[in-house]
Design an enzyme around this catalytic site. Structure first.
Site, PDB file in Angstrom:
ATOM      1  N   HIS A  64       0.852  -1.187   0.000  1.00 59.83           N
ATOM      2  CA  HIS A  64       0.000   0.000   0.000  1.00 59.83           C
ATOM      3  C   HIS A  64       0.893   1.244   0.000  1.00 59.83           C
ATOM      4  O   HIS A  64       2.034   1.210   0.458  1.00 59.83           O
ATOM      5  CB  HIS A  64      -0.882   0.037   1.259  1.00 59.83           C
ATOM      6  CG  HIS A  64      -1.922  -1.036   1.289  1.00 59.83           C
ATOM      7  ND1 HIS A  64      -3.101  -0.885   1.986  1.00 59.83           N
ATOM      8  CD2 HIS A  64      -1.986  -2.275   0.735  1.00 59.83           C
ATOM      9  CE1 HIS A  64      -3.835  -1.972   1.862  1.00 59.83           C
ATOM     10  NE2 HIS A  64      -3.164  -2.832   1.114  1.00 59.83           N
ATOM     11  N   LYS A  65       0.343   2.320  -0.498  1.00 58.35           N
ATOM     12  CA  LYS A  65       1.062   3.589  -0.455  1.00 58.35           C
ATOM     13  C   LYS A  65       1.253   4.025   0.995  1.00 58.35           C
ATOM     14  O   LYS A  65       0.304   4.035   1.787  1.00 58.35           O
ATOM     15  CB  LYS A  65       0.274   4.652  -1.229  1.00 58.35           C
ATOM     16  CG  LYS A  65       0.944   6.013  -1.278  1.00 58.35           C
ATOM     17  CD  LYS A  65       0.110   7.004  -2.086  1.00 58.35           C
ATOM     18  CE  LYS A  65       0.734   8.383  -2.054  1.00 58.35           C
ATOM     19  NZ  LYS A  65      -0.068   9.365  -2.820  1.00 58.35           N
TER      20      LYS A  65
END
Length: 213
Positions: A83-84
């Site tokens: 995930h970012k």
């Protein structure tokens, strides 16, 4: 007789628990060498279910060499799990669409560790977890329920969470010789003829029978 048929799914008659997984792989970005097996009494042909978050649009590969032994429950986390992390929230809003796709990550926003590469003659123990981009060298051993977050050198035993080297199986000069010999790439007839040496610890004797270029 020169060993089991490398094209067989279940090389041991009447024992479907063991599967040569090269013959079951359908994902184009999973590459497995001959004689590598997965041992699972419930579904040995279902190895691919243990390769998680492996989305084709990301393009990362899982590469596993020859003559590896992979125990039940061993799993491989691929780069699609990332995930970012540079913003306030790590929640993947964009995957749900409906107006949330406006925060689609830009190239480079998501962590990417590259291919996961397992060498030859590697033993991965029960319920071990291998994280994205890890490289495990030839002849290494990963202990049961270890979490491998960084590279494991050739002929090294790694254990724990996160996995750390416990000890080298051989001295560094011996490891270099074994890597150079690469017995797993010998013709299967030669491997069969010299099995006693391959399973021994006599590297000099093994080197003496190595095929000449």
């Amino acid at each position: 007789m020169n060993g089991p048929d490398p094209g067989s799914r279940h090389p041991m008659d009447g024992f479907p628990q063991v599967c040569f997984i090269r013959n079951t792989i359908t994902h184009p970005n999973i590459v497995v060498g001959e004689y590598t097996y997965y041992d699972d009494p419930e579904e040995s042909e279902g190895f691919e279910r243990n390769v998680l978050y492996h989305f084709p649009f990301i393009g990362d590969r899982l590469v596993i060499g020859k003559f590896c032994a992979i125990a039940r429950g061993a799993k491989f986390i691929m780069n699609g799990a990332n995930h970012k992390m540079s913003g306030i929230s790590t929640y993947p809003f964009q995957i749900f669409g409906n107006g949330w796709e406006k925060v689609m990550p830009e190239p480079g926003d998501l962590p990417y560790k590259g291919d996961t590469v397992i060498g030859n003659d590697v033993w991965i123990g029960y319920d071990a977890l291998v994280m994205p981009g890890v490289r495990i060298g030839n002849g290494a051993i990963v202990s049961a329920r270890s979490v491998v977050t960084s590279d494991v050198p050739a002929y090294t035993i790694a254990a724990g969470n996160p996995a750390r080297p416990v000890r080298q199986r051989f001295a560094p000069d011996t490891v270099a010789r074994l890597e150079s010999l690469g017995w797993w790439d010998w013709p299967v007839e030669t491997i069969t003829r010299h099995l006693e040496l391959i399973v021994s610890a006599d590297v000099d004797a093994l080197a003496a029978v190595a095929p000449k270029d």
